[in-house]
Structure formats: C-alpha cells, structure tokens
Design a protein around this motif. Structure first.
Motif, PDB file in Angstrom:
ATOM      1  N   ASP A   1       0.767  -1.239   0.083  1.00  0.00           N
ATOM      2  CA  ASP A   1       0.122  -0.223   0.252  1.00  0.00           C
ATOM      3  C   ASP A   1       1.011   1.363  -0.039  1.00  0.00           C
ATOM      4  N   LEU A   2       2.009   1.034   0.650  1.00  0.00           N
ATOM      5  CA  LEU A   2       2.791   2.220   0.651  1.00  0.00           C
ATOM      6  C   LEU A   2       4.007   2.297  -0.639  1.00  0.00           C
ATOM      7  N   TYR A   3       3.151   1.909  -1.674  1.00  0.00           N
ATOM      8  CA  TYR A   3       3.953   1.998  -3.018  1.00  0.00           C
ATOM      9  C   TYR A   3       5.252   0.991  -3.074  1.00  0.00           C
ATOM     10  N   GLY A   4       5.167  -0.329  -2.376  1.00  0.00           N
ATOM     11  CA  GLY A   4       6.347  -1.093  -2.397  1.00  0.00           C
ATOM     12  C   GLY A   4       7.358  -0.535  -1.526  1.00  0.00           C
ATOM     13  N   GLY A   5       7.175   0.057  -0.427  1.00  0.00           N
ATOM     14  CA  GLY A   5       8.373   0.455   0.539  1.00  0.00           C
ATOM     15  C   GLY A   5       9.066  -0.807   1.226  1.00  0.00           C
ATOM     16  N   ALA A   6      10.140  -0.783   1.396  1.00  0.00           N
ATOM     17  CA  ALA A   6      11.078  -2.019   1.873  1.00  0.00           C
ATOM     18  C   ALA A   6      11.249  -1.680   3.409  1.00  0.00           C
ATOM     19  N   VAL A   7      11.396  -2.653   4.256  1.00  0.00           N
ATOM     20  CA  VAL A   7      11.666  -2.868   5.598  1.00  0.00           C
ATOM     21  C   VAL A   7      12.618  -3.996   5.594  1.00  0.00           C
ATOM     22  N   GLY A   8      13.754  -3.643   6.278  1.00  0.00           N
ATOM     23  CA  GLY A   8      14.756  -5.024   6.332  1.00  0.00           C
ATOM     24  C   GLY A   8      15.299  -4.890   7.683  1.00  0.00           C
ATOM     25  N   ALA A   9      15.913  -6.266   8.039  1.00  0.00           N
ATOM     26  CA  ALA A   9      16.670  -6.266   9.273  1.00  0.00           C
ATOM     27  C   ALA A   9      18.096  -5.642   9.133  1.00  0.00           C
ATOM     28  N   GLN A  10      18.712  -5.058  10.097  1.00  0.00           N
ATOM     29  CA  GLN A  10      19.844  -4.488   9.990  1.00  0.00           C
ATOM     30  C   GLN A  10      20.723  -4.819  10.946  1.00  0.00           C
ATOM     31  N   VAL A  11      21.760  -5.962  10.770  1.00  0.00           N
ATOM     32  CA  VAL A  11      22.719  -6.267  11.739  1.00  0.00           C
ATOM     33  C   VAL A  11      23.957  -6.060  11.156  1.00  0.00           C
ATOM     34  N   ARG A  12      24.863  -5.408  11.907  1.00  0.00           N
ATOM     35  CA  ARG A  12      26.232  -5.036  11.513  1.00  0.00           C
ATOM     36  C   ARG A  12      27.255  -5.409  12.561  1.00  0.00           C
ATOM     37  N   ARG A  13      28.468  -5.530  12.046  1.00  0.00           N
ATOM     38  CA  ARG A  13      29.372  -5.536  13.024  1.00  0.00           C
ATOM     39  C   ARG A  13      30.456  -4.381  12.544  1.00  0.00           C
ATOM     40  N   VAL A  14      30.691  -3.462  13.640  1.00  0.00           N
ATOM     41  CA  VAL A  14      31.376  -2.275  13.558  1.00  0.00           C
ATOM     42  C   VAL A  14      32.453  -2.420  14.649  1.00  0.00           C
ATOM     43  N   GLY A  15      33.600  -2.800  14.327  1.00  0.00           N
ATOM     44  CA  GLY A  15      34.680  -2.909  15.432  1.00  0.00           C
ATOM     45  C   GLY A  15      34.158  -3.867  16.289  1.00  0.00           C
ATOM     46  N   ASP A  16      34.354  -3.367  17.578  1.00  0.00           N
ATOM     47  CA  ASP A  16      34.039  -4.094  18.841  1.00  0.00           C
ATOM     48  C   ASP A  16      32.485  -4.034  19.193  1.00  0.00           C
ATOM     49  N   TYR A  17      31.624  -3.309  18.230  1.00  0.00           N
ATOM     50  CA  TYR A  17      30.354  -3.181  18.479  1.00  0.00           C
ATOM     51  C   TYR A  17      29.452  -3.992  17.525  1.00  0.00           C
ATOM     52  N   GLN A  18      28.217  -4.559  17.747  1.00  0.00           N
ATOM     53  CA  GLN A  18      27.196  -4.942  17.002  1.00  0.00           C
ATOM     54  C   GLN A  18      26.128  -4.275  16.791  1.00  0.00           C
ATOM     55  N   THR A  19      25.450  -3.809  15.947  1.00  0.00           N
ATOM     56  CA  THR A  19      24.220  -2.965  15.857  1.00  0.00           C
ATOM     57  C   THR A  19      23.019  -3.976  15.382  1.00  0.00           C
ATOM     58  N   THR A  20      21.902  -3.812  15.940  1.00  0.00           N
ATOM     59  CA  THR A  20      20.931  -4.531  15.566  1.00  0.00           C
ATOM     60  C   THR A  20      19.708  -3.539  15.375  1.00  0.00           C
ATOM     61  N   GLY A  21      18.820  -3.783  14.465  1.00  0.00           N
ATOM     62  CA  GLY A  21      17.748  -2.730  14.296  1.00  0.00           C
ATOM     63  C   GLY A  21      16.992  -2.936  12.855  1.00  0.00           C
ATOM     64  N   LEU A  22      16.363  -1.690  12.454  1.00  0.00           N
ATOM     65  CA  LEU A  22      15.542  -1.983  11.078  1.00  0.00           C
ATOM     66  C   LEU A  22      15.975  -0.926  10.281  1.00  0.00           C
ATOM     67  N   SER A  23      15.740  -1.233   8.983  1.00  0.00           N
ATOM     68  CA  SER A  23      16.009   0.095   7.937  1.00  0.00           C
ATOM     69  C   SER A  23      14.910  -0.011   7.196  1.00  0.00           C
ATOM     70  N   CYS A  24      14.651   1.010   6.555  1.00  0.00           N
ATOM     71  CA  CYS A  24      13.480   1.351   5.359  1.00  0.00           C
ATOM     72  C   CYS A  24      13.885   2.306   4.385  1.00  0.00           C
ATOM     73  N   SER A  25      13.522   1.856   3.208  1.00  0.00           N
ATOM     74  CA  SER A  25      13.333   2.810   2.016  1.00  0.00           C
ATOM     75  C   SER A  25      12.175   2.833   1.286  1.00  0.00           C
ATOM     76  N   PHE A  26      11.752   3.941   0.915  1.00  0.00           N
ATOM     77  CA  PHE A  26      10.390   4.379   0.536  1.00  0.00           C
ATOM     78  C   PHE A  26      10.182   5.296  -0.564  1.00  0.00           C
ATOM     79  N   MET A  27       9.438   5.278  -1.628  1.00  0.00           N
ATOM     80  CA  MET A  27       9.345   6.533  -2.791  1.00  0.00           C
ATOM     81  C   MET A  27       8.828   7.616  -1.893  1.00  0.00           C
ATOM     82  N   LYS A  28       9.405   8.630  -2.711  1.00  0.00           N
ATOM     83  CA  LYS A  28       8.833  10.195  -2.128  1.00  0.00           C
ATOM     84  C   LYS A  28       7.278  10.135  -2.522  1.00  0.00           C
ATOM     85  N   ASP A  29       6.765  11.035  -1.736  1.00  0.00           N
ATOM     86  CA  ASP A  29       5.373  11.355  -1.828  1.00  0.00           C
ATOM     87  C   ASP A  29       4.969  11.729  -3.341  1.00  0.00           C
TER      88      ASP A  29
END
Lengths: 427, 420
Positions: B68-96
C-alpha cells in the motif's frame, strides 16, 4: 539529439541514432559526481550460429565470454591500467543474450569514454594471448562448478530444454573453449560488434551532445558486413523429464522450480507480457501472496525463497528457488495455488495494490545508476522505452494475470531441479 | 552536510538532506558490545520483529501494508562495527511526489517502522514462540549455508583462528548452538534490555527537515523507560597463537585465506597510507596480487585483499589450483615485501590513489553509500569526512605507504583443498 521528458518518473532522456548506426542514449543526472557508461552489444552466449557475407559459422560454446576477456588486450598497452590512471573502474560481463563493457568514474569522463570506445572496437588477438586465457577461464569454470546455485541452474535448463543453447553454460566447457582461436574471435567480433548492433548509454552529469559527438568521431562509418544470426529455436512448451537431482557439498537441499513459457519476443507486446508475468509471479508466490505465508508458516520455505519471470532471447520461464527440506511439497503447493487462482481469479483491490507496489519499486530503482543504465540498454534491445513502463502498467488487468497462470503453471511445462547435500553431510 | 540532533539522551539522529533521490531512507540502530553470549540474539531479533507487530500480525499483513505504501521496503539490519554490533531495522520508500493522486507515504511509513520496532506481536507476555522458532531455523540455515560459499568459508575459518582473543573472531550471526539455546522469553527479555540500555543511532537520507523526523520519532523513545549505558571504547587487534591449517573438501578449486595484522586502525593518522597500501597490494583491478599472480602467472582466477580498518587486520583470499598453494603463498609474501621496500611505481601509487578517490567522491551518489559511510564512521571512530579523507589521500607519499606496509605481520593461514 532528441530530448524526451517523462513526467511520471521525473526523467529526461537524450537519444540519437548516429550515421554509423550506433544508438546513443544519455540520462543526465545533475548534481551527482558519478558517471556510468555502458557500451553493449546485442550478442551473448546463445548467439553461436550466424552467416556473415554469405559464409556460415558455428562458433564453439563460450566464445562470447572469451571475446569479452580478450578485448581488453591492446598491442603494447594495459587498458585496465590506463582506466585506473584516469580514476575509472572498467568492467564487463557476458550474459546469455548480451555483452556489456562499462566504466564508472567521477573525473576525466570524456577520456574514459574514448578509451572504452577504442578498446571495444579494436580487436587484437595473438595465438599466445588466446592460449594463455584458457588457463584463466578454466579457473573460472572451476569456480562456477563449486557454486551450487550455478550448478542447479545448469541442471535445470539442461533437463528442460532440448534445442535452446541455454543448455550450455555461458563460459562454455573446458572442451569447447579449447577450440577457440584468434580467427574465431575475429569473425565473432566483426559479426557482432558492428555499431548498428550496439548501444552506448551514459547516466550522470555529462553533456549529451558531447557524448554523441565523441562516439561519432571514434566509430567508423565504413560499410559493415551483412550478418544474420540464429535467434529463435524450435522448443516445445512441454517438458519431458519433470524432476532432476544431484548431490553436492551443501548444507541443505536447494531447489529451482520452473515452468516453461513461450518466448516473449520484442516490442511493446513483449514487455507487456513480461510485466503481466512478473505480477502473476507476485500473485502466486510473492511475499504478499497467501501461498508464501502458508509455506513459510509450514516451514516448507524460508527467507531464501524467491522467484519471478526470466526471459532470455528465444525462451522464457517462471521460476522459483530456495532452500527446502521438502522441494516436492513446494512444487505441489505452487501447482495447487495456481489452479485455485486460475479458478477464482484475484480481487481487484489486491491487484491494484500489487501494481502500486511494483511501480513504486521501479521508481525507487531509478536511484541506482547501475540498474537504470542496464535497463535502458536491455529495453532498447527489447525495442521498448523503459521510462514508459508506468503507462504499460495501466493497461494491464487482473484477468491477464489469471490467464497467464492458467496457461503457464501446469504439470505439462514444469521441471524441478534439486541439489541434495552429500550423504555423509550432517548439520 | 550532516545535521546531528540529539532526540533524547542516547538517541542520536543524523540527517543527510538531499533532494536528488526518488526515495527516502532511514535506519534505526541499537548499538551493543560484540559479545559471544548475545550476538545470536542480536542477529535474530530484527528477523522476529519483521514477522509481526500488533497492527500487522503476520508476514502477509506486513507485506500488504508495504505494498500500500508503494512497495516500501523494511529490512533487518545487523552489522559488525569493530567491537560493536548493531541490531535494528532500516527502510526505504518512494517520495510522496511520485504517488498517484494525493497518497501519503512518508508519515505512514515512519509510523509503521515504529510499530514494527516497538509494538511486536506478543503472546503470553513474550514473543510468539512460533515466530521465534521459525526464525531460529532460518538463522541456523543461514549459518550452515556459509559453508556453501567456499571462499567465504575459508575466510571465516581463518578469522576464527586468528581472532580467538578478539571480538572479531565472534561469528557475525553467532554459532548454531547459541541460536538453538534461544527461547521466546529469553529473546523478549533481551529485547527489553536492548530498548532500555542501548545507545540508538538513527540515520536519514532524503529531502525532509531533521526537525520533522525528530518530532515523528521522539514520542516512541520518550515513552520507553530508558537508561542508556556507555559503550567501552573501540580497540585494535588482540593477538593469539598463530595457526596454519588445511581442510580437505569436495571442491574443484582450492580456497586460500591469509590473515595479517597491524597496529594501525582507522582511528590512527597512518590509516590513510594503510588503506592506499591495501588498494595497491590487493584491493583494486590493477593491484599487485591480481597483476602478477593472476595476469602474469595464471595461478588463480581471483585474488584480492581487504583491510579491516576498525581492527587493523588485512586478509588475502585466492581461488587456486590445489597443488599451487605453496607457490601462491610464496608469491603473496613476495609482493608484500615489495610494497614494504617501496618497490612500486609512481603509476601504481597513482592508480591506487585514484581508485580510492573515485570511490570517496561518489560516496554522496547513493543513499546506501551515504548511510554506510557516516553511520559506520560515527560508530567506529573514523574521524574523517569523505572530503578530509580525500585530502589525506592526495597528500600521502610513497614512503608513508611503505612504512604502513612494514607494520604488517603474517599471522594465520587456512587452506580448503580439494580431494582430487
């Protein structure tokens, strides 16, 4: 040059057919530093039989890819090094039905453009360098043999197709590439690298007229040979063998399930059929489908599952792939669901939502230089204008989807290929 | 170019305002220390969140909302950055502006992202057992499937041995037995801990005002009972005993992986010379490894090196014939020594610099590259903007590159050999 504005996607495309026959298309991107340039020929691994000035040729498998590697050779020069010195990254790929040479850069664009046009149109093959390349391509073949996705696709198409040259890998085989000589490479270069068989496409903040002027200056207007090539194959839509499997060192069974379809051809009708097929794939087993959720919940598929409609010149298929412990149950579920949709159709509201989503994803995809440049070229060869897609979506109705599934997703046209783990393998 | 807003203590929003793109991108990252006992949970968490929230309780409901939101995408984002690990979500979607009629995408999409992040589907006060078990199977398959790509597998085995005493040796997705041990209750308790104590990094690329985004996101964080922790500082490589091993597998081509270490990390002044060294040695199309071992000697199809700047580790990977391992190893070391002695041409140095500069100049050309650069720089401690970085590249001398190369020590080798 002709300048066309497409308000629905907010893009302006410049195009011109040069006197030498080359198509030039430029998509200016003001405010971006990157420039991407593709120089592509309508020639790939499957185009092996051709006539040139009345003489018939039947080239060994793998020649298009071999030629792609060897074109980087120039007498006494290191082309990659010259690009690198100009800050550009050159590369190339050979697919079943096209060969592309490209570079991206942020500076020295016109010099890089000249270099690209020069090396692709200058064949230089010595017996020594052609022989040496065999070692490198042998290694590349070895690398592909270890890649289960690759092996699985080969297994599938070799089982499904009888006549179409997709049966042979793009790289060819160790035996076929041993037959490649400088003479074979020269003949293929003369036949398929004629300007009228090619497109030059640039995406980036460049001067369109300048691109066309440089191309016109660099390419020869001299008469080119008369060439015709074999581009369609007699291929039944039915498959004979429905199941094929092999063992490899993988952690879990991997499958590809495909349904053979008529080739789509070229032109607006062809592109329209492709869009219908894409939407049908989405309705049948896309993430928003009932089937996807059901199979995911039942543990039949996991996040690796996906699929769509694949078209290569002279062939087309609806394909789904992924990891599954029960690939045959996936096949049965897909057949059942296709039969249900063929019977009941899809809701208008669901259909509109799917179209909106497909359109939104296409528009977002335009932010990628690579995918946009590639699509401009591929759609040019398909004889359709990529940026007119939104209009084509409007013409498609839900009945088209139902009909497509009814015709395509049947027991008659299917084939399931599976790679199982080696027996001693346990997780 | 980056505007930074502190939404609340420990919740930082970074915005890169840009109207050239057809889409908006936003990532929401919770930062954790990279630790063996929680790495698998951090990897699993976003996958479970993406199975269902209270307003869209299953995969299909989520996809329908996104369609419904024009094929917007939501994804899991898990990254290693040195001694840290990030966990969360990311999204990208078309401009209005590209939507048909007056459809809105921006505000509903941000609202939906927050529903997924903060209002997961709960069953008996914890995550759904069914979802957790099913995502555990997915994660286990993904870990097991790493064996399918033999080049990556050889690299992972090498790093595991080289980094026994370093967080870099903890596999990014955890071990299969760690995943197996996770329960729906345990994961939910971990999720609450992540929400309560983790520093949050939000990154946005698009044309909207930072204040507008801050306003849309603030209420959700304000309603949480937050007590953010301070993360330990990033550290360089922690050494362990070297090793040199071979494994026999059913493969057509051997996969060689070598690991080297240096005290130079991206937090050091010598980082830029080290990065140039890596590009010259094995990072680019015209690098020494590729030009000699592949092009001149035809000993392999592919060969390359990577510099992991957050740790000070350089890895070399090559696909080679089984009986050529000794020869290839010897040649790799010979090329390294050449770099250390400054035995490279002005042209090779220029090419390496140009390759790096070209990459840096186009950082601002894609939303993914923008997010990747700035979000990672902020966490890893890279003190350079792309512009400063480019200036340093220009100024680096051949001597500085050779000096950086001299700090490298070979540590561990792993070779996957075929049976034939």
């Amino acid at each position: 040059m002709e300048k066309i504005f497409y308000p629905e996607v907010g893009e302006t495309l410049w195009r011109e057919k040069l006197p030498c026959g080359l198509e030039v298309q430029v998509l200016p991107r003001p405010g971006f530093t990157k420039k991407l340039c593709y120089f592509v020929t309508d020639y790939g691994a499957i185009h092996r039989e051709f006539t040139m000035d009345g003489v018939s040729y039947n080239a060994p498998a793998g020649v298009a890819h071999y030629l792609e590697h060897k074109l980087f050779d120039m007498p006494g020069r290191d082309i990659t090094g010259e690009f690198a010195a100009l800050g550009a990254i050159p590369n190339a790929f050979t697919s079943y039905d096209m060969t592309a040479y490209y570079f991206s850069c942020t500076e020295n664009f016109t010099q890089n453009l000249r270099l690209l046009l020069e090396f692709v149109t200058t064949p230089y093959f010595t017996p020594e360098s052609v022989a040496k390349e065999q070692g490198i391509i042998d290694q590349e073949i070895g690398m592909n043999e270890d890649n289960p996705d690759n092996r699985l696709f080969e297994l599938l198409v070799q089982t499904m197709y009888r006549e179409h040259p997709i049966r042979t890998p793009i790289l060819g085989t160790r035996q076929s590439i041993a037959q490649i000589t400088p003479e074979v490479l020269s003949a293929c270069h003369r036949a398929f690298y004629r300007p009228e068989n090619m497109i030059l496409c640039v995406v980036g903040d460049v001067e369109p007229e300048e691109v066309a002027a440089i191309a016109q200056q660099m390419l020869s207007d001299a008469p080119h040979p008369e060439v015709t090539y074999l581009r369609s194959w007699q291929e039944p839509v039915q498959t004979e063998q429905k199941l094929v499997s092999e063992r490899m060192e993988v952690s879990m069974p991997m499958f590809q399930l495909a349904f053979k379809s008529e080739p789509v051809g070229r032109g607006e009708d062809a592109v329209r059929r492709e869009l219908v097929a894409d939407l049908a794939a989405e309705a049948l087993f896309g993430e928003s489908s009932q089937l996807y959720l059901q199979m995911y919940d039942d543990g039949l598929i996991d996040a690796s599952f996906g699929g769509g409609f694949e078209t290569i010149e002279g062939m087309a298929m609806l394909i789904a792939s992924g990891d599954s412990r029960r690939p045959e149950a996936v096949r049965d579920a897909v057949l059942r669901e296709a039969a249900r949709i063929a019977e009941e159709g899809i809701e208008e509201s669901d259909f509109l939502r799917m179209k909106r989503s497909a359109l939104g994803r296409r528009i977002r995809g335009l932010d990628s230089f690579e995918s946009t440049c590639f699509r401009i070229c591929a759609y040019y060869f398909a004889k359709y204008d990529y940026f007119r897609l939104p209009a084509l979506y409007r013409q498609i109705g839900r009945e088209d989807i139902r009909q497509f599934l009814q015709q395509t997703v049947t027991q008659d046209s299917l084939c399931l290929a599976v790679i199982y783990p080696n027996e001693e393998e346990t997780i | 170019m980056i505007q930074t807003i502190s939404i609340l203590p420990g919740v930082t929003l970074r915005c890169f305002r840009d109207d050239r793109f057809k889409q908006n991108s936003l990532s929401l990252q919770f930062v954790r220390p990279m630790q063996k006992d929680e790495v698998a949970m951090n990897a699993l968490l976003p996958a479970v969140l993406l199975r269902g929230c209270q307003s869209a309780p299953d995969l299909r409901a989520i996809t329908l909302r996104l369609d419904d939101l024009y094929g917007g995408a939501v994804g899991a984002q898990v990254r290693r950055v040195g001694d840290y690990q990030t966990t969360g979500l990311s999204c990208s979607f078309m401009k209005d502006q590209f939507a048909l009629s007056e459809d809105q995408i921006f505000a509903p999409m941000l609202a939906f992202l927050q529903e997924l992040m903060f209002h997961p589907l709960l069953v008996d006060g914890a995550f759904s057992k069914e979802y957790v078990e099913s995502e555990k199977r997915n994660l286990i398959s993904a870990i097991a499937a790493q064996r399918n790509d033999k080049r990556a597998y050889a690299g992972a085995q090498m790093i595991r041995r080289m980094c026994k005493n370093d967080s870099f040796g903890i596999p990014r997705l955890g071990e299969i037995e760690d995943v197996e041990a996770i329960t729906a209750e345990g994961l939910y308790a971990h999720y609450q801990k992540v929400l309560r104590e983790s520093p949050v990094h939000i990154f946005y690329v698009g044309q909207r005002q930072p204040e507008e985004i801050a306003q849309l996101l603030k209420p959700a964080f304000a309603s949480l009972d937050r007590n953010p922790i301070l993360l330990p500082e990033q550290t360089g490589y922690h050494i362990s005993d070297p090793s040199d091993e071979e494994e026999v597998m059913d493969v057509a081509q051997g996969k060689l992986s070598m690991g080297l270490y240096t005290p130079i990390t991206l937090r050091d002044a010598a980082f830029v010379p080290m990065q140039i060294f890596n590009t010259l040695f094995g990072g680019g199309m015209t690098c020494k490894l590729f030009m000699t071992i592949r092009e001149q000697m035809s000993l392999c199809y592919d060969i390359s090196s990577s510099y992991h700047g957050s740790k000070g580790i350089v890895t070399v990977a090559a696909g080679i014939d089984h009986d050529k391992a000794a020869l290839v190893r010897q040649e790799i070391i010979r090329q390294l020594q050449a770099c250390q002695q400054g035995d490279f041409t002005e042209e090779e140095l220029r090419s390496a610099k140009e390759a790096l500069l070209s990459q840096l100049r186009s950082t601002h050309d894609s939303p993914g590259a923008i997010e990747g650069y700035y979000a990672t720089a902020a966490l890893s401690g890279l003190p350079l903007s792309p512009e400063d970085y480019m200036e340093r590249v220009e100024k680096t001398t051949a001597q500085q590159v050779a000096d950086a190369a001299k700090t490298l020590q070979l540590h561990t080798v792993y070779f996957v050999r075929g049976e034939g």
